[in-house]
Every structure is written in structure tokens, then in C-alpha cells.
Enzyme design. Structure first.
Site, PDB file in Angstrom:
ATOM      1  N   ASP A   1       0.859  -1.184   0.000  1.00  0.00           N
ATOM      2  CA  ASP A   1       0.000   0.000   0.000  1.00  0.00           C
ATOM      3  C   ASP A   1       0.895   1.233   0.000  1.00  0.00           C
ATOM      4  OD1 ASP A   1      -1.809  -2.051   0.444  1.00  0.00           O
ATOM      5  OD2 ASP A   1      -3.012  -0.897   1.894  1.00  0.00           O
TER       6      ASP A   1
ATOM      7  N   LYS B   1      -6.799   3.199  -3.368  1.00  0.00           N
ATOM      8  CA  LYS B   1      -7.208   3.209  -1.970  1.00  0.00           C
ATOM      9  C   LYS B   1      -7.417   4.651  -1.535  1.00  0.00           C
ATOM     10  CE  LYS B   1      -5.153   1.914   2.533  1.00  0.00           C
ATOM     11  NZ  LYS B   1      -4.046   1.196   3.193  1.00  0.00           N
TER      12      LYS B   1
ATOM     13  N   LYS C   1     -10.184   0.250  -2.417  1.00  0.00           N
ATOM     14  CA  LYS C   1     -10.102   0.011  -0.983  1.00  0.00           C
ATOM     15  C   LYS C   1     -10.340   1.311  -0.211  1.00  0.00           C
ATOM     16  CE  LYS C   1      -6.833  -1.323   2.674  1.00  0.00           C
ATOM     17  NZ  LYS C   1      -5.481  -1.804   2.979  1.00  0.00           N
TER      18      LYS C   1
END
Lengths: 290, 301, 477
Positions: free
Chosen positions: B138, B201, B237
């Protein structure tokens, strides 16, 4: 021939005022206009159904441009009409007195009031949107604004009694907000209206904004009231109850706005009722967010 | 203007009020009974169970990994979560603790959460995490560069991190709370997808606002339109601030009615969350037992 | 079948106690109608909900007389600040009984509970709150120096927003000091009858509000009653025209809120996802039973194909069915008669060459249903581009330039509303200026607020409802 020989007056021809021009009735008809004392004053054009049609076409053509002009400019032009009318004060006083009778003083007072009325409405052109419009505090993230817009083409049956002041009082509020008009002048007192047309024609008012027809109300009004390209009709000058009712029925055909007859004191301050009558409130929403 | 910035500014605008309203309407969906049971299990399977604290220790991470594998120790029908999400330093511990399970191991790399470190350090950070066993990375985008208009730099950095990831999946954190406008969210989403993101995300969880329903909806629109345009599917996400089952249901409804059911899968939609899992478990118990559960009946980790 | 099937989530109907039969509400009392009672049904199931009295001429006489007496003796002389408090009281009761009203509205009308609960009923309460505050401030409304009430108002309302239209009529009328006789639509009388109970609960003086149920004849008797001073009607242009004819030559003040065929104009630079939502909301909100519905979609040619693909995809997520299910987006068509009209015009649309697309959805077997539908390839000359369908049917046309968009949008005898979707501010203002419609929604659609005046140009009627402007309809100024 002596120099003192009486000069033969040049008589004026009273015609219609349509689309900024002064045509005769397409029908070729005219009718005798007499003064309040019964003396024959002139032959006025007797407008026909087709003149109504032509006048509506002229009014419709002029409408977007007139509505699109800035309120400032419309106000300037209405004020210019007042200036031109003031300059021909004596002529109008003569015509009004001849048409309506009464004293010279009363006729002059009516002309003065008519001039002042133009001035009054000239000032309204750029204020009525603020008075009738404004922001609305809706409960949500929106900018919301209401503003008055002209109704469109208005058919005006001018008052029969007050040949100039009454006439001005019904025309000025309609055009101040951007409407264009087809006006049927007082049937028996049409001459000040035609002369007013001359004033309008020289006042920077675009052709077609005011179209003046002379003739018989009972003949012309039904065509105006039923015309599908007319948005409103002012019944002020309809003296006959049954005619007024039938005109209102005809106006329902395309749901014209109808201004019914009412007691009118033309010398009193008019208020904004007539300005309101020929405007539509448009409300615009837009989201407000960063 | 570069070709890239032209492309991004050519994306259709977003009207914030309209977007907020659409999300709010979707949030009124009422998910009950069988639909709720199905959605709760799906949501559990989509959780990236996260701990990103300065106080993280191997013990804390091991506990969390155990929870990820068996969220409901007494109920074998309860699925495990999608992934564990930790700082790079904790990856070796988590890798060990997750061995033999199907739970993925995600690590925030690239000088999380600010991203304010030289690129080579961020790339090293990434490579180290992957080498230690992370199969999902991430990363944070360079918001400063994005906001100053240097979209090419943002793009290049994502490409570089993607390369550093090797086989690991790359989730690109936009930090939408710092991007501020919905137009920026849409542009950053497309930028990240073009640069090779496997997931986009919303947030680090360190900035408020973190994930919101409308922002997630915008990103779901972006992945939907991107697949239509390129044929490549990208996941979404939301992370941060999603704490209740009710919240999770709203997100799943938005997934369902925006991107469609192709995204109703842990491979394509994740929740970055920590406390959400226990609420999902309590609601799951409620559906099983018929009465409300309490915090003493789920594990505190 | 989607993998994520939402289980039924019905709102409980137990909150509403529907009586087997209802009388007329005259002078604060329930009275039997002298006409033949009729049934009101749930359009989603065709089950009878209740039997409702039918008011005859004599009943209209009695109601108008009650309203006149209340006007002369109680409501007219009452100080504005006291009238205000009654209206505030009504507003509060509506909030308190909001869920009950919402369920009843959905049962009788067929609209989704989400809309009656989140849109209709909150707006009803807001409307009473808004006009309550005007009751003692009328002199400040900018309409004239000495505003006076008109007297007795005869009000006839439609079935699409039964209680909301009641609020639009009754709240300003009462705030301005008038008393009213209101006739709800034949197919949706129940919330108006519950409102009568709310008036009693608020201790509103008898005769200030009278509710007469019945069909067209009752409405005509009310409109034509010689002792009515004001007529307010919302409904079709055809009936509005007849009413305008019938009040001709009287002194009755008339306001009309009639039909529409609004253009929803989407430019190539629009915020496309919000525009799709706006178009969906514009035509499928309330099953398209909306006078200001965006029933003509004008798409800029350069984005038409892409936009339509998005629109069809979005239509696939619309949930059509049980109005009481909290997840329903599109409910039942209000009546068999209306369903027949929608079907007939849709068939004409096909016959004229329009290409029909219907959202893929299963419709219940009983009740009146029509799946969300769009027609592409529609021209200005097609009937479905000109006539109000009043159902979930969208006609799609295209344009190339802003001028063409304005020309096509205005090319209708109606002028109620319009929508514009573009990210360009100057174009919005330019369009808003030229569109001949009483409400222009820019980058939004179908938004309503008690402070915001609503009403049409041209054959969409005259007068405004809502806001300061809405007072004029009920005042002698």
C-alpha cells in the site's frame, strides 16, 4: 390674392403604428373620428383581423431583442419617450382636449401626468427585478434565485375614457419589463394614440415593441384574445361585460394571463400591480460546493 | 501541459452536491436478513485487518494475525479476513504468523503516511517489505506533487514503485482527504490506474476525512469506466473511519450499484479497518442467535 | 439474479389505521356525503383501502358556507400571529405523525416509501413551517402596502403528490387569512382525510379547512361555486383550461399549475455521472408522475452514445416494485387509467419510429406497473416529444449547438421546468436566461423547497406556489 388670405391647413393622416412603420389598415377601411363636441376630426384607419395578425408578428419579432436589452437601456428609452412627449406637450393637450372634452387645463394636466408616468416607469425598468426577485434560502446546498421575466407578447385593450394618460398607463408597465405589445386604442378617441406612435417612433424604441391599432374593440379584441402567439391580454378597455367574459374564455385557449377590468384612477400612483401582471417569476437552482 | 495532464483535465467533472446526494440515497438501502448475512460474511472476507501504530510490537501483530485467520474461534463457518496490513518492520513477524493461511500480507511502504522521503528510500522501503514476505504493497502518492500540478512526477513514482513491487499487488493510496476536491479524486484515480495500480485506496487513515461513501463511489465509477476504456479491472479500498456493520453494508451497496457485482469480491474490494471486524462479528452473532451481542463476546486484540 | 440480492425490507403498515369508510370534513365535523361513495385502492395490489364519500353540489354548498362563516367570524378577524401559531402547530403534528403519513401516502398513491418518507412528508411539514411565519408579516412581502385576504378558496389538487399539493394549497391560503375548501384527487384521498384529523388535533377552528372528496363533478361544483373568491388548481392543462373558461367573467382570482414537457439538456462537458443521476431522477422519480418531470432528454450529439450507454446501465439498477419496500426506487402507477394512457402513448412512440428500451426488471403480477422506459431516435414532431405522458417514459432527442438546444427546449406550449447540465458557468447563465420555464434546474433536477417559488410559463399555468411569491395567489394586492 392678398398676403392675408387664410392659409389652408395641412391635415394629418392618422394611420396604424405596426413594426415601427405607419401603415394603413390592410383592409383599406377607415372610420370617422369625432371630437367630444361631435365635430368630425379625421378618418382613422379601421384595423382588421389581419392587422392584428401582422401586429402580433411584429411584436413577437421584437420581443427577444427588447427583453434582451439591458434594463438600464430600457429605462433610458422610456425616459426618452417622456422627453419626446414633453416636447409635444401642446399638441397632445389639443388632441386630448378635442377627444375627451373638458378644460384646456385638465387636458394639460393629463398630458403632464402622462409624461410623468413614462418617467415613473422608466425608473422601474432596472428596479423591478430586485423588488420582485431575490435569493431564496432553500434548505440545502444550493444557490437559488428568482427573477421576473417578461411574459412575452401582451395584447392591450386600452382604456376608452382616458385617451392618453390611460393609454400610457397600460403600455408603459408592460414594456418596462421587456414585453412587447399590440395595443387597441380607445375606439372613439384614437387620435392621441396615433400621435403617441409618432413619439415612440422617434424615441429609440425598437419597432414592434409597441404596435398601435385603431378601430373597433369588439371586432379586434377576439382575435387578440384567441391568438395562440399572444401570452397575455389586458381587458382594461373592454366596457361590455359579455365581451369581457368571452374574451377571457378565448384567452383560456392558450392560458393567457388575463388582466381583468378594474376601477382605475389614472391620476393616482399606479403601484406595481401592472408590472407584476406581465412578468413571470423564473427560479434557477444550482448546487453550491467547492 | 503534458499529455498526461491533458488527459486528466479532460476527464468529466464531478458535481459534489450531486455525488453526495447519490451516495446518501444509496446509503438509505435497507439490507436485512439473508442479504445481511451474506453481506456480513463478504465484508469479513474483504477486511484488511490493520494496525499502523508507532506502538506496534511483534506481540500485537501476532495477535492480530491469529484473529485474521480465525476471526470467530468458536465458529468454523466464519471466514478469515482478506489480509493483514502492517508497517514494513512488522512484515517478517506477520509473514511467520500467517504462514499456511490464505490471508494476504499487506504492508504500507513508501514512507507511509506522508510519503515525504526521497524516492530511492521509498523504493527501498517497498523492496524490503516485498522481500520480507509482503504480497501486497500500500503506497502513498506524492500529494504535494499532485496538488502543485506535477502529475508526471506522481505517475513516474507510481510506475517505479510498481516495478519495485515485483509480483506483489500494488494499492495506491490517494489520500483523498488531502486532495480535497472530487475532481482531484477522479483525476488521481485515473492517474494511478494508468500508472499501473492494482488497487486504488482512499486514505492512510492518518488524515481526516479518511474514507467517505461519496469518495469511494467516485473511485468505483473510475474503476468501472477504466475497465470499460482499457479492459483492465482495478480494485478499490476505502480505509479509515469504517467502523460499523451498517457502514460496511452501505459501502457494499455502493459497490453493487456503481461498479457492479464484478467488484463484490475480496480480490476487487477491500476495507482498510481495524475495529470494523468486531462489529461485523457481533452482528453475525446477532443473526445466528437472534439476540444482540456485546463486546465481551468477541476477542479484543 | 444478482449475487447481492437485497432481501425484502418492507416498512410496516401497522402504523396506519385505515378506517373502512370516510365521510366529508365540513365545519370541523365528519359528515356523510350525499353522493354515491367510491372506493380508493392500493395501486400496487388493487386491494380496496377504504370507501370514501362523494360530495354533491349540496355538500359543496355546505362546505363553502362553513368556510365563509369561519372566514367572516373567526379566521379573517384573527390576528396573523395567532393564525401563525395554528400553522406551526399543524407543522409539528405532521412531523410527529410523519411515518404514518408516509406509509398512508405510499399505500394510496403507489409511490416508494423512500420518497414519501424522505421527500413528500418532510416537505409538507416544511411548507407549513414556512408559511406559518408569514402569517403576521404579510405587509413585508413586498406585494403592496395593504395586503388583504381574498375570502374562501376552492382548491383542487392532483394525485401525484397528494399531501404535498395539499400543503402547497392550504398553508399559504391559511397564512394569508383565507379559509379553504379542498378537494383531493379521487384516487388519493386518504392523506387529505388524515390531514383533516390533524386539523382537529391542532384545534383549528371549525370551517377553516374543509375537505371534500369526490371526482371531477365535485371539483367543478367547487370551482363554479359563486361564493368562492379564489380558485387554485393543480392538474392537467386540459382541465386547467376548462377552469379558466369557467371563471371567466367572475371576480374569482385564479392560479393554475398545469402540465409540462420539460427538457433536460445535457452538454458534452457535463459532470456525466451526476447528469445521468439527474436524468434518472428527472423522469423516474415518483414514476414520472411529475408535472415538472424531465421527460425530454436533449443530448448533445457528441456525447449521446456514451451517455445513453450509461443511462441504460443505470436503469438496470432501478428497483421496481412494492412501494412499501424501503429499497424500492420506482413504485406503482397510480391508476389503471393512467397506466392505460402511458401504454397507449408508448405504443404510439414505437409506431412513430422511436426505439424503445425498457429497464430489465420483473413486475409484480397484480397492481399497475410500468417498467422504466426510454425512447431514442425521437424527433420534435413525434407525439411522445410533445405530449405529457406523466409516466416513467423518457423521450431522447439530440442537438448540436446551444442555440439549437434552447430552440428545441422552448419549442412546446408548456413552460414549467427545464434542466441544464454543463460545467461551464457562463453557458448555464446564458441557457437559464433563454429557457422559457418557471423553474430551471442547473446541474440538478426535481428539487423543491418551500422558500422557492414554483410555477409555469405559457400553458403550464400561471401564478406561483412557494416562497414570498406564493403569497400573491392568496392576497388582494
Amino acid at each position: 390674392m392678398s398676403d392675408e388670405a387664410k392659409r389652408l391647413a395641412v391635415r394629418k393622416t392618422y394611420k396604424l403604428y405596426v413594426g415601427g412603420k405607419f401603415p394603413r389598415s390592410e383592409s383599406g377601411r377607415s372610420y370617422q373620428v369625432t371630437g367630444s363636441d361631435g365635430a368630425v376630426l379625421a378618418n382613422a384607419s379601421r384595423a382588421s383581423r389581419k392587422d392584428v395578425r401582422d401586429a402580433v408578428v411584429a411584436a413577437r419579432k421584437a420581443q427577444p431583442g427588447w427583453a434582451g436589452a439591458t434594463a438600464y437601456l430600457r429605462g433610458q428609452i422610456l425616459y426618452r419617450v417622456a422627453e419626446m412627449l414633453e416636447g409635444r406637450r401642446a399638441q397632445f393637450a389639443d388632441e386630448v382636449r378635442t377627444a375627451e372634452g373638458g378644460t384646456r387645463k385638465a387636458a394639460e394636466a393629463a398630458v403632464d401626468a402622462a409624461v410623468d408616468r413614462w418617467v415613473w416607469y422608466a425608473g422601474w425598468a432596472d428596479k423591478i427585478p430586485q423588488v420582485l426577485g431575490g435569493g431564496n434560502p432553500v434548505a440545502g446546498p444550493y444557490f437559488n434565485l428568482s427573477s421576473p421575466e417578461p411574459t412575452g407578447v401582451v395584447g392591450v385593450l386600452a382604456p376608452q375614457d382616458s385617451s392618453l394618460l390611460g393609454l400610457v398607463s397600460v403600455i408603459a408597465p408592460a414594456i418596462a419589463t421587456g414585453n412587447t405589445t399590440v395595443v387597441v386604442a380607445a375606439s372613439e378617441r384614437p387620435l392621441p394614440a396615433v400621435t403617441l406612435g409618432e413619439v415612440l417612433a422617434t424615441s429609440d424604441l425598437p419597432g414592434g415593441v409597441v404596435n398601435l391599432l385603431t378601430g373597433h374593440v369588439a371586432e379586434l379584441a377576439p382575435h387578440l384574445a384567441s391568438h395562440a402567439d399572444v401570452n397575455g391580454v389586458d381587458l382594461t378597455g373592454v366596457d361590455d361585460d359579455e365581451l369581457a367574459r368571452s374574451l377571457e374564455v378565448a384567452a383560456a385557449g392558450n392560458l393567457k394571463r388575463v388582466l381583468r377590468r378594474a376601477e382605475n384612477d389614472w391620476t393616482a400612483e399606479p403601484g406595481i400591480k401592472r408590472l407584476r401582471a406581465w412578468t413571470e417569476i423564473k427560479t434557477v437552482w444550482h448546487p453550491a460546493a467547492g | 501541459m503534458t499529455e498526461l495532464s491533458t488527459l486528466l483535465s479532460g476527464l468529466p467533472g464531478v458535481d459534489r452536491v450531486g455525488a453526495d446526494q447519490r451516495a446518501a440515497t444509496l446509503a438509505t438501502r435497507s439490507i436485512k436478513t439473508t442479504a445481511k448475512a451474506w453481506a456480513i460474511d463478504l465484508a469479513i472476507r474483504m477486511v484488511d485487518l490493520t494496525t499502523l501504530e508507532g506502538a506496534d510490537t511483534p506481540g500485537k501483530v501476532r495477535t492480530l494475525c491469529a484473529k485474521a485467520r480465525r476471526p470467530e474461534p468458536s465458529d468454523a463457518s466464519c471466514p478469515s479476513v482478506a489480509a493483514i496490513c502492517v508497517y514494513p518492520s512488522m512484515v517478517p513477524v506477520a509473514a511467520e504468523a500467517l504462514k499456511g493461511s490464505k490471508v494476504h500480507l499487506a504492508s504500507v511502504a513508501t514512507a507511509f503516511p506522508s510519503g515525504q522521503a526521497p524516492l530511492d528510500i521509498r523504493l527501498d522501503d517497498t523492496r524490503a517489505a516485498v522481500a520480507a514476505g509482503a504480497d501486497e504493497i500500500d503506497m502513498v502518492i506524492n500529494r504535494g506533487a499532485f496538488l502543485s500540478g506535477d502529475v508526471q512526477r506522481v505517475y513516474d513514482e507510481i510506475v517505479a514503485v510498481k516495478e519495485a513491487c515485483g509480483k506483489a499487488h500494488l494499492k495506491v493510496i490517494l489520500e483523498t482527504g488531502e486532495l480535497a476536491t472530487y475532481d482531484n479524486v477522479r483525476r488521481a484515480s485515473w492517474l494511478a490506474m494508468h500508472a499501473g495500480a492494482d488497487f486504488i485506496k482512499t486514505s492512510t487513515g492518518k488524515i481526516s476525512p479518511a474514507a467517505t461513501l461519496p469518495v469511494t463511489m467516485l473511485m468505483l465509477e473510475a474503476v468501472r469506466d477504466f475497465r470499460e476504456a482499457t479492459g483492465r479491472q482495478v480494485g478499490v479500498k476505502p480505509a479509515g473511519g469504517i467502523r460499523t456493520t451498517k457502514d460496511a453494508m452501505k459501502y457494499l451497496v455502493v459497490v453493487n450499484e456503481t461498479a457492479g457485482e464484478d467488484w463484490l469480491d475480496p480480490d476487487w474490494f477491500r476495507f482498510g479497518a481495524s475495529s470494523l471486524l468486531n462489529d461485523l462479528l457481533m452482528q453475525r452473532q446477532k443473526l445466528t442467535t437472534g439476540h444482540y451481542s456485546g463486546p465481551d463476546y468477541v476477542t479484543v486484540d | 439474479m444478482s449475487i447481492f440480492e437485497y432481501a425484502p425490507a418492507p416498512e410496516s403498515r401497522d402504523i396506519v389505521d385505515i378506517k373502512p369508510s370516510y365521510g366529508l370534513f365540513v365545519n370541523g365535523e365528519w359528515t356523510d356525503g350525499k353522493g354515491e361513495a367510491f372506493k380508493t385502492i392500493n395501486p400496487a395490489t388493487e386491494e380496496t383501502l377504504a370507501e370514501v364519500a362523494c360530495a354533491t353540489d349540496a355538500d359543496v354548498d355546505a362546505a363553502v358556507a362553513a368556510a365563509r362563516a369561519a372566514y367572516d367570524k373567526v379566521w379573517g378577524p384573527m390576528p396573523g400571529r395567532e393564525r401563525a401559531k395554528y400553522l406551526y402547530r399543524i407543522a409539528r403534528i405532521i412531523q410527529e405523525r410523519g411515518r404514518e403519513l408516509a406509509v398512508l401516502e405510499s399505500l394510496d398513491n403507489g409511490k416508494p416509501i423512500r420518497e414519501s418518507r424522505d421527500v413528500d412528508i418532510p416537505l409538507v411539514a416544511a411548507h407549513f413551517f414556512y408559511y406559518a411565519g408569514w402569517a403576521d408579516k404579510l405587509g413585508y412581502a413586498g406585494l403592496g402596502p395593504n395586503p388583504r385576504p381574498l375570502g374562501v378558496a376552492g382548491q383542487v389538487i392532483p394525485w401525484n403528490f397528494p399531501l404535498l399539493m395539499l400543503a402547497w394549497k392550504i398553508a399559504p391560503a391559511l397564512a394569508c387569512g383565507n379559509t379553504v375548501v379542498l378537494k383531493p384527487a379521487e384516487t388519493t384521498p386518504l392523506t387529505a382525510l388524515l390531514f383533516a384529523e390533524i386539523c382537529r388535533q391542532a384545534d383549528l377552528p371549525p370551517g377553516v379547512v374543509n375537505i371534500l372528496t369526490g371526482a371531477g363533478e365535485t371539483g367543478a361544483a367547487l370551482v363554479n361555486h359563486p361564493d368562492v373568491n379564489k380558485v387554485a388548481f393543480t392538474g392537467s392543462t386540459e382541465v386547467g383550461r376548462r377552469i379558466a373558461e369557467s371563471v371567466a367573467g367572475t371576480r374569482k382570482k385564479l392560479t393554475l399549475e398545469l402540465g409540462g414537457k420539460a427538457a433536460n439538456i445535457v452538454f458534452d462537458d457535463a459532470a456525466i455521472d451526476q447528469a445521468v443521476e439527474g436524468v434518472v431522477n428527472g423522469i423516474f422519480f415518483n414514476q414520472g408522475h411529475v408535472c415538472c418531470a424531465g421527460s425530454r432528454l436533449l443530448l448533445q450529439e457528441s456525447v449521446a452514445e456514451d451517455f445513453l450507454a450509461r443511462l441504460r446501465r443505470r436503469m438496470g439498477t432501478l428497483r421496481v416494485g412494492d412501494p412499501l419496500d424501503k429499497n424500492t426506487d420506482v413504485g406503482a402507477i397510480n391508476s389503471a387509467e393512467q397506466l392505460e394512457r402511458i401504454r397507449a402513448l408508448s405504443e404510439i412512440g414505437e409506431a412513430e419510429g422511436g426505439e424503445r428500451y425498457t429497464a430489465p426488471c420483473e413486475l409484480p403480477e397484480r397492481g399497475f406497473w410500468f417498467a422504466p422506459t426510454i425512447f431514442t431516435g425521437v424527433s420534435q414532431s413525434h407525439r411522445i416529444a410533445r405530449e405529457e405522458i406523466f409516466g416513467p417514459v423518457l423521450s431522447v432527442l439530440t442537438f448540436r449547438t446551444p442555440e439549437e438546444a434552447v430552440a428545441k427546449a422552448n419549442n412546446t406550449p408548456y413552460g414549467l421546468s427545464a434542466g441544464v447540465w454543463t460545467e461551464k458557468g457562463s453557458r448555464i447563465l446564458w441557457m437559464a436566461d433563454r429557457l422559457r420555464a418557471g423553474v430551471v434546474w442547473a446541474n440538478t433536477f426535481n428539487k423543491f423547497d418551500p422558500t422557492s417559488p414554483f410555477g409555469g410559463y405559457k400553458e403550464s399555468g400561471y401564478g406561483r406556489e412557494g416562497g414570498r411569491h406564493g403569497l400573491e395567489a392568496y392576497l388582494d394586492v
